[in-house]
Design an enzyme around this catalytic site. Sequence first.
Site, PDB file in Angstrom:
ATOM      1  N   ASN A  52       0.825  -1.206   0.000  1.00  0.00           N
ATOM      2  CA  ASN A  52       0.000   0.000   0.000  1.00  0.00           C
ATOM      3  C   ASN A  52       0.864   1.263   0.000  1.00  0.00           C
ATOM      4  O   ASN A  52       0.338   2.373   0.034  1.00  0.00           O
ATOM      5  CB  ASN A  52      -0.927   0.025   1.206  1.00  0.00           C
ATOM      6  CG  ASN A  52      -2.094  -0.920   1.032  1.00  0.00           C
ATOM      7  OD1 ASN A  52      -2.425  -1.328  -0.079  1.00  0.00           O
ATOM      8  ND2 ASN A  52      -2.726  -1.283   2.128  1.00  0.00           N
ATOM      9  N   HIS A 140     -15.230  -0.195   5.017  1.00  0.00           N
ATOM     10  CA  HIS A 140     -14.101  -0.803   5.733  1.00  0.00           C
ATOM     11  C   HIS A 140     -14.440  -1.099   7.203  1.00  0.00           C
ATOM     12  O   HIS A 140     -15.256  -0.403   7.810  1.00  0.00           O
ATOM     13  CB  HIS A 140     -12.927   0.190   5.672  1.00  0.00           C
ATOM     14  CG  HIS A 140     -11.629  -0.354   6.184  1.00  0.00           C
ATOM     15  ND1 HIS A 140     -11.099  -0.005   7.409  1.00  0.00           N
ATOM     16  CD2 HIS A 140     -10.743  -1.208   5.617  1.00  0.00           C
ATOM     17  CE1 HIS A 140      -9.940  -0.614   7.569  1.00  0.00           C
ATOM     18  NE2 HIS A 140      -9.695  -1.346   6.498  1.00  0.00           N
ATOM     19  N   GLU A 183     -16.756   5.192   0.821  1.00  0.00           N
ATOM     20  CA  GLU A 183     -15.346   5.325   0.428  1.00  0.00           C
ATOM     21  C   GLU A 183     -15.284   5.797  -1.021  1.00  0.00           C
ATOM     22  O   GLU A 183     -16.278   5.696  -1.742  1.00  0.00           O
ATOM     23  CB  GLU A 183     -14.632   3.967   0.537  1.00  0.00           C
ATOM     24  CG  GLU A 183     -14.695   3.356   1.929  1.00  0.00           C
ATOM     25  CD  GLU A 183     -14.004   1.994   2.017  1.00  0.00           C
ATOM     26  OE1 GLU A 183     -13.154   1.688   1.156  1.00  0.00           O
ATOM     27  OE2 GLU A 183     -14.319   1.252   2.951  1.00  0.00           O
ATOM     28  N   SER A 187     -10.833  -0.896  -1.762  1.00  0.00           N
ATOM     29  CA  SER A 187      -9.501  -1.461  -1.985  1.00  0.00           C
ATOM     30  C   SER A 187      -9.501  -2.909  -2.440  1.00  0.00           C
ATOM     31  O   SER A 187      -8.500  -3.380  -2.960  1.00  0.00           O
ATOM     32  CB  SER A 187      -8.660  -1.335  -0.729  1.00  0.00           C
ATOM     33  OG  SER A 187      -9.138  -2.222   0.247  1.00  0.00           O
ATOM     34  N   ASP A 212     -14.286   8.260   3.022  1.00  0.00           N
ATOM     35  CA  ASP A 212     -12.974   7.658   3.280  1.00  0.00           C
ATOM     36  C   ASP A 212     -12.209   7.647   1.947  1.00  0.00           C
ATOM     37  O   ASP A 212     -12.606   6.958   1.012  1.00  0.00           O
ATOM     38  CB  ASP A 212     -13.196   6.233   3.820  1.00  0.00           C
ATOM     39  CG  ASP A 212     -11.918   5.429   4.037  1.00  0.00           C
ATOM     40  OD1 ASP A 212     -11.001   5.538   3.194  1.00  0.00           O
ATOM     41  OD2 ASP A 212     -11.842   4.667   5.004  1.00  0.00           O
ATOM     42  N   HIS A 215      -7.580   5.058   0.063  1.00  0.00           N
ATOM     43  CA  HIS A 215      -6.880   4.444  -1.071  1.00  0.00           C
ATOM     44  C   HIS A 215      -6.775   5.381  -2.262  1.00  0.00           C
ATOM     45  O   HIS A 215      -6.489   4.949  -3.380  1.00  0.00           O
ATOM     46  CB  HIS A 215      -7.564   3.136  -1.482  1.00  0.00           C
ATOM     47  CG  HIS A 215      -7.346   2.069  -0.464  1.00  0.00           C
ATOM     48  ND1 HIS A 215      -6.194   1.314  -0.397  1.00  0.00           N
ATOM     49  CD2 HIS A 215      -8.108   1.682   0.579  1.00  0.00           C
ATOM     50  CE1 HIS A 215      -6.264   0.483   0.622  1.00  0.00           C
ATOM     51  NE2 HIS A 215      -7.407   0.690   1.243  1.00  0.00           N
ATOM     52  N   LYS A 246      -0.458   4.935   3.556  1.00  0.00           N
ATOM     53  CA  LYS A 246      -0.485   4.244   2.277  1.00  0.00           C
ATOM     54  C   LYS A 246       0.317   5.071   1.257  1.00  0.00           C
ATOM     55  O   LYS A 246       1.533   5.060   1.333  1.00  0.00           O
ATOM     56  CB  LYS A 246      -1.929   3.933   1.900  1.00  0.00           C
ATOM     57  CG  LYS A 246      -2.457   2.842   2.862  1.00  0.00           C
ATOM     58  CD  LYS A 246      -3.912   2.489   2.783  1.00  0.00           C
ATOM     59  CE  LYS A 246      -4.217   1.379   3.802  1.00  0.00           C
ATOM     60  NZ  LYS A 246      -5.637   1.193   4.099  1.00  0.00           N
TER      61      LYS A 246
HETATM   62  C1  LIG Z   1      -6.285   0.786   5.421  1.00  0.00           C
HETATM   63  C2  LIG Z   1      -7.653   1.406   5.549  1.00  0.00           C
HETATM   64  C3  LIG Z   1      -7.990   2.208   6.631  1.00  0.00           C
HETATM   65  C4  LIG Z   1      -7.091   2.337   7.812  1.00  0.00           C
HETATM   66  O1  LIG Z   1      -5.992   3.120   7.567  1.00  0.00           O
HETATM   67  P1  LIG Z   1      -4.666   2.843   8.415  1.00  0.00           P
HETATM   68  O2  LIG Z   1      -3.939   4.107   8.371  1.00  0.00           O
HETATM   69  O3  LIG Z   1      -3.984   1.692   7.766  1.00  0.00           O
HETATM   70  O4  LIG Z   1      -5.122   2.479   9.806  1.00  0.00           O
HETATM   71  C5  LIG Z   1      -9.184   2.883   6.607  1.00  0.00           C
HETATM   72  N1  LIG Z   1     -10.054   2.745   5.589  1.00  0.00           N
HETATM   73  C6  LIG Z   1      -9.793   1.935   4.554  1.00  0.00           C
HETATM   74  C7  LIG Z   1     -10.780   1.828   3.456  1.00  0.00           C
HETATM   75  C8  LIG Z   1      -8.595   1.227   4.508  1.00  0.00           C
HETATM   76  O5  LIG Z   1      -8.356   0.386   3.504  1.00  0.00           O
END
Ligand SMILES: *Cc1c(COP(=O)(O)O)cnc(C)c1O
Length: 403
Positions: A52, A140, A183, A187, A212, A215, A246
């Site tokens: 990531n 998520h 989102e 992902s 969110d 990604h 990421k």
């Molecule tokens: C990875 C992820 C998170 C969490 O982010 P981190 O910084 O890794 O804790 C939140 N939402 C989604 C959709 C993710 O894939």
Amino acid sequence: MDFERHFTDQLSALKAEGNYRFFADLERVCGQFPKVRNHGPGPDEVTVWCSNDYLGMGQHPDVVAAMVDVAQSCGTGAGGTRNISGTAHHHVALEHELADLHGKDDALLFSSGYVSNWAALSTLGSRLPGAVIFSDSLNHASMIEGMRHSRAERVIWRHNDPEDLDRKLSAYGPDVPKIVAFESVYSMDGDIAPIAEICDVAEKHGAMTYLDEVHAVGMYGPRGGGVAEREGLMDRITLIEGTLGKAFGCFGGYITGSKALCDFIRSFASGFIFTTAIPPAVAAAATAAVRHLKTSEIERMRQRRQVARLRERLDRLGIPHLPNPSHIIPVMIGDPVKCRMIADVLMESYGIYVQPINYPTVPKGTERLRFTPGPLHSDADIDHLVEALNGLWKQCALSRQVA
Ligand SMILES: *Cc1c(COP(=O)(O)O)cnc(C)c1O
């Protein structure tokens, strides 16, 4: 109770169904990503195909230098919660940078993206009297846990379906506070939400929007502000959430929104208040990464090129992958044991690391290998991967898709 027995029984059940998780024991080598040192079975050096750290910012000289400099000038830990002696100027600067990235008045940092979703949604859901949260069915785990913890009523709408969202919102009166949570880039399938249509529906019902962009930040939009930036929609989203872990190659999470919204979460979210601030050096490194990607297009362009190249090569061989408009290439296997086995052979015989994605991350029967080509994968890396997959497809008599 025989606790040990209980633990091992449950683990045996996981192993029997092929869903036990093995971690690859790898060591990143700064300057050589996506090549890493392998301490597990297989060759000593392997190529990572499922990171990531999408753009390789975790080894960018400016980002590494910022972390090293600040560790040397400020020391390691933040030394406290944000409230009690833990706020460093580096946190404040990063929050400015992030607010600017998303065109918002303010931003708030968290220990991770997971914590930011958990804390923000649980606070909104519990502190807005009678709130109902409308959640995309593929959201998520961090969002789901936050909503659950809030104890607010939760309504699940069909994935990426604004009409279903509209129907579900219509069942609630105009006085009910509504939050639409979704989102941008999902992902596991790599599909992208119809953000404009979702905003249309949310606005029609007076709902706030919670997006969110974990990604997508760093990778989409002219300054890396995410899909909402690319589509000119940032001002229609009430709260944009992202990660520094990421594409920004560091660690930590955040939300952005109005001054009052961020102040509200800052003041009431236990997941923000009662935990040590992220290390100042990490904040400084993230600031460098965010700043860099605001003006540099090279990483994004090269990533898109390598994604297109891998897709095209897979198509030519008929290796089935989910079509989607993002940087994520899911190659579908549909069986947890086979998925695991193919991943093991790729690692041990070909030095290719791709983590098998099994239940509960994805539904049973949709097990897959999820490839994330980046700007630092060479054409030769892609050739090697495609040849390995082609061989395995023959050897295991896996089905092909005729274009
Ligand atoms: C990875 C992820 C998170 C969490 O982010 P981190 O910084 O890794 O804790 C939140 N939402 C989604 C959709 C993710 O894939």
